[in-house]
Design an enzyme around this catalytic site. Structure first.
Site, PDB file in Angstrom:
ATOM      1  N   TYR A 160     -49.275 -28.307 -82.652  1.00  0.00           N
ATOM      2  CA  TYR A 160     -48.621 -27.558 -81.567  1.00  0.00           C
ATOM      3  C   TYR A 160     -48.607 -26.057 -81.906  1.00  0.00           C
ATOM      4  CZ  TYR A 160     -44.743 -26.295 -78.368  1.00  0.00           C
ATOM      5  OH  TYR A 160     -43.951 -25.721 -77.407  1.00  0.00           O
ATOM      6  N   LYS A 164     -50.386 -22.985 -79.795  1.00  0.00           N
ATOM      7  CA  LYS A 164     -49.595 -21.920 -79.179  1.00  0.00           C
ATOM      8  C   LYS A 164     -50.026 -20.539 -79.698  1.00  0.00           C
ATOM      9  CE  LYS A 164     -46.969 -24.272 -76.383  1.00  0.00           C
ATOM     10  NZ  LYS A 164     -47.125 -24.146 -74.926  1.00  0.00           N
ATOM     11  N   THR A 195     -34.340 -27.870 -71.666  1.00  0.00           N
ATOM     12  CA  THR A 195     -35.045 -28.616 -70.616  1.00  0.00           C
ATOM     13  C   THR A 195     -34.681 -30.099 -70.784  1.00  0.00           C
ATOM     14  OG1 THR A 195     -36.960 -28.731 -72.076  1.00  0.00           O
ATOM     15  CG2 THR A 195     -36.944 -26.970 -70.440  1.00  0.00           C
TER      16      THR A 195
HETATM   17  P1  NAP Z   1     -41.604 -30.630 -70.527  1.00  0.00           P
HETATM   18  O1  NAP Z   1     -40.263 -30.880 -69.946  1.00  0.00           O
HETATM   19  O2  NAP Z   1     -42.196 -31.627 -71.456  1.00  0.00           O
HETATM   20  O3  NAP Z   1     -42.629 -30.374 -69.303  1.00  0.00           O
HETATM   21  C1  NAP Z   1     -43.983 -30.218 -69.549  1.00  0.00           C
HETATM   22  C2  NAP Z   1     -44.687 -30.067 -68.236  1.00  0.00           C
HETATM   23  O4  NAP Z   1     -46.102 -30.026 -68.481  1.00  0.00           O
HETATM   24  C3  NAP Z   1     -44.419 -31.231 -67.313  1.00  0.00           C
HETATM   25  O5  NAP Z   1     -44.346 -30.781 -65.982  1.00  0.00           O
HETATM   26  C4  NAP Z   1     -45.637 -32.106 -67.516  1.00  0.00           C
HETATM   27  O6  NAP Z   1     -45.849 -32.847 -66.335  1.00  0.00           O
HETATM   28  C5  NAP Z   1     -46.724 -31.051 -67.730  1.00  0.00           C
HETATM   29  N1  NAP Z   1     -47.879 -31.571 -68.443  1.00  0.00           N
HETATM   30  C6  NAP Z   1     -47.914 -32.151 -69.663  1.00  0.00           C
HETATM   31  N2  NAP Z   1     -49.162 -32.532 -69.957  1.00  0.00           N
HETATM   32  C7  NAP Z   1     -49.931 -32.193 -68.890  1.00  0.00           C
HETATM   33  C8  NAP Z   1     -51.309 -32.353 -68.565  1.00  0.00           C
HETATM   34  N3  NAP Z   1     -52.170 -32.939 -69.416  1.00  0.00           N
HETATM   35  N4  NAP Z   1     -51.758 -31.890 -67.369  1.00  0.00           N
HETATM   36  C9  NAP Z   1     -50.905 -31.307 -66.507  1.00  0.00           C
HETATM   37  N5  NAP Z   1     -49.600 -31.123 -66.746  1.00  0.00           N
HETATM   38  C10 NAP Z   1     -49.119 -31.584 -67.923  1.00  0.00           C
HETATM   39  O7  NAP Z   1     -41.675 -29.238 -71.285  1.00  0.00           O
HETATM   40  P2  NAP Z   1     -40.831 -27.891 -71.089  1.00  0.00           P
HETATM   41  O8  NAP Z   1     -39.741 -27.906 -72.087  1.00  0.00           O
HETATM   42  O9  NAP Z   1     -40.538 -27.636 -69.669  1.00  0.00           O
HETATM   43  O10 NAP Z   1     -41.936 -26.841 -71.599  1.00  0.00           O
HETATM   44  C11 NAP Z   1     -42.819 -26.189 -70.726  1.00  0.00           C
HETATM   45  C12 NAP Z   1     -43.709 -25.275 -71.548  1.00  0.00           C
HETATM   46  O11 NAP Z   1     -42.900 -24.401 -72.337  1.00  0.00           O
HETATM   47  C13 NAP Z   1     -44.621 -26.020 -72.526  1.00  0.00           C
HETATM   48  O12 NAP Z   1     -45.850 -25.341 -72.636  1.00  0.00           O
HETATM   49  C14 NAP Z   1     -43.844 -25.929 -73.838  1.00  0.00           C
HETATM   50  O13 NAP Z   1     -44.696 -26.025 -74.951  1.00  0.00           O
HETATM   51  C15 NAP Z   1     -43.225 -24.551 -73.700  1.00  0.00           C
HETATM   52  N6  NAP Z   1     -42.022 -24.356 -74.512  1.00  0.00           N
HETATM   53  C16 NAP Z   1     -40.871 -25.078 -74.281  1.00  0.00           C
HETATM   54  C17 NAP Z   1     -39.744 -24.844 -75.066  1.00  0.00           C
HETATM   55  C18 NAP Z   1     -38.440 -25.595 -74.879  1.00  0.00           C
HETATM   56  O14 NAP Z   1     -37.543 -25.472 -75.739  1.00  0.00           O
HETATM   57  N7  NAP Z   1     -38.246 -26.326 -73.805  1.00  0.00           N
HETATM   58  C19 NAP Z   1     -39.794 -23.881 -76.085  1.00  0.00           C
HETATM   59  C20 NAP Z   1     -40.977 -23.177 -76.286  1.00  0.00           C
HETATM   60  C21 NAP Z   1     -42.083 -23.403 -75.489  1.00  0.00           C
HETATM   61  P3  NAP Z   1     -46.550 -34.271 -66.239  1.00  0.00           P
HETATM   62  O15 NAP Z   1     -46.051 -35.088 -67.370  1.00  0.00           O
HETATM   63  O16 NAP Z   1     -46.105 -34.729 -64.882  1.00  0.00           O
HETATM   64  O17 NAP Z   1     -48.009 -33.999 -66.288  1.00  0.00           O
END
Ligand code: NAP
Length: 256
Positions: A160, A164, A195
Site C-alpha cells: 500500500y 501511494k 470512514t
Molecule cells: P473505503 O471505504 O475502503 O472505500 C474505497 C472506495 O474505493 C470504495 O468506494 C470502493 O468501492 C472503491 N474501490 C475499491 N477498489 C476498487 C476498484 N478495483 N475499482 C473501483 N473502485 C474501487 O476507503 P476510504 O477510507 O474511503 O478511502 C478512500 C481513499 O482514500 C483510498 O484511496 C484510501 O487509500 C485513501 N485513504 C484513506 C484513509 C482513511 O483513513 N480512510 C487515509 C488515507 C488515505 P467498491 O468496493 O464498490 O468498488
C-alpha cells in the site's frame, strides 16, 4: 464555506464513490454546484449515493459501475461522463483505493500486484483515459489520493505504501506535463479518517469528531472533502503538482 454555485455548469468524476471519502467528496462537489459522476464496483451502493445527491442537492448525478483495473470499463466511464457533461469533464477525483495488512514475507506477488493494480495503476488508467476531456475544459483539475503511509511507510502495508508513494510522484509528473493544457493536478495525503471501514476496524465513529477540536489525529470524511473541494476550486489557481497532508496533530514520542 463553499458557495453552491462554485462549480456551476461543471462536471466532476469521482472514483471510489460508493462509500467513505469518495462519497463525501462527491456530495461536497455537488453541494457546490457540480454535476457528478460517481464510479466504483458496487452498483447498488453507487446508485444510492447518486440518489442521495440528487435528492439532497440541486445537482445531477450519474452512477457508473467500474473496476479501475479494467481499461475498457474506464473507457466506457469516459464516454458516459463526457456525454453527461455535454462533452467536457472539468474535474477528476481519482480516489478509488484498497489495502489489506500483511508483512512483506507473507505477501505473495499476486497480492502485491493486486494493491498496486488498484491504487497506482488504477490512478494512472483514470488520469490517462480522462486526459483529453480534462484538456478540453477551460481549466481541468485532477486530485489523486495518497496517504501518510505513502510518506512514512507502515509495517504490514509495504504494498500500500509503495502504491501511494507512486501516486504522489505520478501526480507531480502529470502537473508538469499537463500545465500546457491548462490542467492542474494535485494529490491529497490523509492521515487516519473515520470512514466506515476505519470505524469498523478501530471502533471509532465519525459522529464523535468535533471539527473545532484541533488536538486530534482522527479526521472526519467531510474534512478531506473540503480540502479536495479547495484544490479543484479557483482558490487553488496557483497550486499544481503539490501533495496536501491532512492528519491533524502528528506527535513524536518526545513531543508528549
Ligand atoms: P473505503 O471505504 O475502503 O472505500 C474505497 C472506495 O474505493 C470504495 O468506494 C470502493 O468501492 C472503491 N474501490 C475499491 N477498489 C476498487 C476498484 N478495483 N475499482 C473501483 N473502485 C474501487 O476507503 P476510504 O477510507 O474511503 O478511502 C478512500 C481513499 O482514500 C483510498 O484511496 C484510501 O487509500 C485513501 N485513504 C484513506 C484513509 C482513511 O483513513 N480512510 C487515509 C488515507 C488515505 P467498491 O468496493 O464498490 O468498488
Amino acid at each position: 464555506m463553499y458557495q453552491n454555485d462554485l462549480f456551476e455548469d461543471e462536471t466532476a468524476v469521482v472514483t471510489g464513490a460508493s462509500r467513505g471519502l469518495g462519497r463525501a467528496i462527491a456530495r461536497r462537489l455537488a453541494e457546490c454546484g457540480a454535476d457528478v459522476v460517481v464510479a466504483a464496483r458496487s452498483s447498488d451502493a453507487l446508485a444510492a449515493v447518486a440518489d442521495e445527491i440528487e435528492t439532497e442537492t440541486a445537482s445531477d448525478a450519474l452512477d457508473v459501475t467500474v473496476d479501475v483495473r479494467d481499461t475498457d470499463a474506464i473507457e466506457r466511464l469516459v464516454q458516459r461522463a463526457t456525454e453527461f457533461g455535454d462533452g467536457s469533464v472539468e474535474m477528476l477525483i481519482a480516489n478509488a483505493g484498497a489495502n489489506f495488512h500483511a508483512p512483506v514475507t507473507e505477501l505473495s506477488e499476486n497480492a502485491w500486484r493486486t494493491i498496486v493494480d488498484i491504487n497506482l495503476d488504477g490512478t494512472y488508467r483514470c488520469c490517462h483515459a480522462f486526459a483529453e476531456a480534462l484538456a478540453a475544459a477551460d481549466v481541468g483539475r485532477v486530485v489523486t489520493m495518497s496517504s501518510v503511509i505513502g510518506r512514512d511507510g507502515a509495517a504490514e502495508s509495504a504494498h500500500y505504501a509503495a502504491s501511494k508513494a507512486g501516486i504522489e510522484a505520478l501526480t507531480r509528473s502529470l502537473a508538469l506535463e499537463w500545465a500546457e493544457d491548462n490542467v492542474r493536478a494535485n494529490c491529497l495525503r490523509p492521515g487516519l479518517v473515520a470512514t466506515p471501514g476505519v470505524e469498523e476496524n478501530r471502533g471509532v465513529t465519525a459522529d464523535r469528531i468535533d471539527r473545532d477540536d484541533v488536538d486530534r489525529s482522527l479526521g472526519h470524511p467531510d474534512e478531506i472533502a473540503d480540502l479536495a473541494c479547495f484544490l479543484v476550486s479557483p482558490g487553488a489557481s496557483y497550486v499544481s503538482g503539490q501533495t496536501y497532508t491532512a492528519e491533524g496533530i502528528r506527535r513524536r514520542p518526545d513531543d508528549e
